[in-house]
Write an enzyme that holds these catalytic residues in place. Structure first.
Site, PDB file in Angstrom:
ATOM      1  N   LYS A  53      59.057  36.667  40.016  1.00 53.99           N
ATOM      2  CA  LYS A  53      58.190  35.837  41.222  1.00 53.99           C
ATOM      3  C   LYS A  53      59.017  34.724  41.798  1.00 53.99           C
ATOM      4  CE  LYS A  53      53.835  37.102  38.877  1.00 53.99           C
ATOM      5  NZ  LYS A  53      52.859  36.803  37.839  1.00 53.99           N
ATOM      6  N   GLN A  97      50.808  31.956  33.959  1.00 51.22           N
ATOM      7  CA  GLN A  97      51.141  33.463  33.642  1.00 51.22           C
ATOM      8  C   GLN A  97      50.367  33.834  32.410  1.00 51.22           C
ATOM      9  OE1 GLN A  97      53.251  35.369  35.497  1.00 51.22           O
ATOM     10  NE2 GLN A  97      52.359  37.016  34.182  1.00 51.22           N
ATOM     11  N   ASP A 120      46.030  33.423  42.304  1.00 49.17           N
ATOM     12  CA  ASP A 120      45.811  34.700  41.691  1.00 49.17           C
ATOM     13  C   ASP A 120      44.336  34.962  41.939  1.00 49.17           C
ATOM     14  OD1 ASP A 120      47.864  35.899  40.327  1.00 49.17           O
ATOM     15  OD2 ASP A 120      47.482  34.619  38.511  1.00 49.17           O
TER      16      ASP A 120
END
Ligand code: NAP
Length: 280
Positions: A53, A97, A120
């Site tokens: 990422k 994460q 997200d």
């Protein structure tokens, strides 16, 4: 019939090139998009995801910061960091994460992220907005699935989409997104009576179950478009949830694993960050 192979890598590259232009424009206006990733502990797969990422951000000019916290980080420490990032104007997107180490409460952490920075799309406000059809942020993998289908030139409105899998991060949001695109949507899961029969009625079949090669040729209507979200490691090899070799013979288009949905997930994360920065 041999299916057209949908090249997720190439489509994701095309999207990254478009985003790089937008990042350059925002940067010229003094608004360089910023993504902050929080990684707690030493999960090897998470480390790999975070690194890719970060690399993807750097490639297109997004400012990326990674906070690497030790395994023994407390809930209070993590929440304090999220508060700090919520208040930081240079941070447009925050991503924690997952999975978090077992002693941390994931739900409370997700709820602490400002919905305006939740790239997200996991915050309950964004989950609810997705159902209403007004979401600014949607989960990246299903967003990537819809984008992949659209960029393949497949029209969605009026088509019967069957989503196999009902997880909060893939199946359910995928179903909501296809409904928003005016598809007729069926959701199947492990308690569905005859999943193979349901799937065989799909014009567009989305598979996200985490079961290697579960979907066989007889699950697929001739000419259907098949999108395989699955990532399974079998004998050191990565395979999807669809038996690619078999299904390729009946589908009109199919995603490979790897190289299908996977690259789209990060592209959609970058897109969400750029859009957040553009909103200011
Ligand atoms: P998950 O949370 O484990 O959910 C799996 C879903 O599949 C559940 O809804 C489950 O039903 C259903 N299911 C399991 N076995 C089934 C069966 N035999 N027949 C019908 N339904 C069945 O998984 P996930 O997070 O959605 O991930 C799914 C797959 O996508 C995994 O392989 C994962 O690695 C991959 N993935 C890929 C990406 C990417 O970037 N490409 C991102 C995320 C996930 P119940 O609800 O009834 O249990």
């Amino acid at each position: 019939m041999t299916a057209k192979i949908i090249d997720g890598k190439a489509i994701a590259k095309e999207i990254r090139a478009e985003l790089a232009k937008q990042v350059a424009e925002l940067t010229a206006q003094g608004r360089t998009p910023g993504l902050t990733v929080v990684l707690v502990g030493d999960n090897p797969a998470s480390k790999v995801y975070v690194r890719s990422k970060q690399r993807a951000c750097e490639e297109i000019g997004i400012n990326s910061t990674v906070h690497r916290l030790p395994e023994e980080t407390t809930q209070a420490e993590l929440l304090a960091l999220i508060d700090q990032l919520n208040a930081d104007d240079t941070v447009h997107g925050i991503l924690v994460q997952l999975p978090l180490p077992g002693h941390l409460n994931e739900e409370e952490v997700i709820n602490a992220i400002s919905p305006a920075k939740d790239v997200d799309g996991f915050h309950p406000i964004n989950v609810g907005k997705l159902q209403i059809g007004t979401a600014s942020f949607v989960p990246c993998t299903p967003a990537g699935v819809v984008e992949l289908v659209k960029r393949t030139g497949v029209s969605i409105a009026g088509q019967h989409v069957v989503v196999l899998g009902r997880s909060n991060i893939v199946g359910k949001p995928a179903a909501a997104l296809f409904l928003k695109e005016n598809a007729t949507v069926t959701i199947c899961h492990s308690r569905t009576k005859n999943a193979a029969e349901e799937c065989s009625r799909a014009d567009i079949l989305i598979v996200a179950v985490g079961r290697p090669k579960l979907v066989k040729k007889d699950w697929v209507k001739p000419g259907a478009v098949v999108i395989d979200v699955g990532i399974n490691r079998v004998d050191g090899e990565i395979v999807g949830d669809v038996d690619f070799a078999e299904v390729q013979e009946v589908a009109s288009a199919i995603t490979p694993v790897p190289g299908g949905v996977g690259p789209m997930t990060i592209a959609m994360l970058l897109k969400a960050t750029v859009e957040a920065a553009a909103r200011g």
